[in-house]
Design a protein around this motif. Structure first.
Motif, mmCIF file in Angstrom:
data_model
loop_
_atom_site.group_PDB
_atom_site.id
_atom_site.type_symbol
_atom_site.label_atom_id
_atom_site.label_comp_id
_atom_site.label_asym_id
_atom_site.label_seq_id
_atom_site.Cartn_x
_atom_site.Cartn_y
_atom_site.Cartn_z
ATOM 1 N N VAL A 18 -1.760 3.488 8.194
ATOM 2 C CA VAL A 18 -2.541 2.402 8.787
ATOM 3 C C VAL A 18 -2.095 2.107 10.214
ATOM 4 N N LEU A 41 3.907 -4.263 5.612
ATOM 5 C CA LEU A 41 3.097 -3.108 5.199
ATOM 6 C C LEU A 41 3.979 -1.932 4.785
ATOM 7 N N PHE A 79 -5.455 -2.332 10.158
ATOM 8 C CA PHE A 79 -5.178 -3.709 9.762
ATOM 9 C C PHE A 79 -5.180 -4.541 11.032
ATOM 10 N N PHE A 105 -9.150 -3.980 7.775
ATOM 11 C CA PHE A 105 -8.745 -5.037 6.859
ATOM 12 C C PHE A 105 -7.981 -6.115 7.617
ATOM 13 N N PHE A 107 -5.034 -8.357 8.109
ATOM 14 C CA PHE A 107 -3.656 -8.344 7.635
ATOM 15 C C PHE A 107 -3.348 -9.608 6.852
ATOM 16 N N TRP A 110 -4.808 -9.451 3.404
ATOM 17 C CA TRP A 110 -4.042 -8.501 2.603
ATOM 18 C C TRP A 110 -2.721 -9.131 2.166
#
Length: 120
Positions: A18, A41, A79, A105, A107, A110
């Motif tokens: 990512v 992550l 992200f 996405f 962050f 997530w």
């Protein structure tokens, strides 16, 4: 139907590499913001391309963008940090990700879901 974020928690998810996207220029705390996101992550098992590791001076905007777009090109998804819309470079990265069919996405979304799913 599972949400986009739910897809990241599927054991068969193929998103492993990512790219982090957010505001750097004009943000004195950008390194901490990016490194904290990258740490979370990494801890969750992602390989993270973090543009905050680039030298803060010595290159012009176009040169930085050449490097960050190359970083993005080898990633499965992007992200984005909350302030990505305040950065022309991050907007360009998001547009490139969209052109290449990469998923983006939040962050923060997530992280919230990751913490919810991994409560002790």
């Amino acid at each position: 139907m599972p949400s986009m974020i739910d897809r990241l928690f599927d054991p068969d998810c193929t998103i492993k590499r990512v790219f982090l996207c957010g505001k750097i220029t004009g943000d004195d705390d950008y390194q901490a913001k990016f490194f904290n996101a990258a740490y979370a992550l990494n801890k969750a098992g992602y390989a993270v391309m973090n543009p905050a590791v680039l030298p803060p001076e010595g290159f012009d905007h176009e040169q930085y963008m050449c490097v960050t777009l190359a970083m993005l090109s080898v990633c499965d998804a992007l992200f984005y940090l909350n302030d990505w819309m305040d950065s022309p470079g991050a907007i360009e990265e998001m547009e490139e990700a969209t052109r290449k069919g990469k998923l983006g996405f939040s962050f923060e979304m997530w992280k919230t879901e990751y913490q919810r799913r991994n409560k002790p």
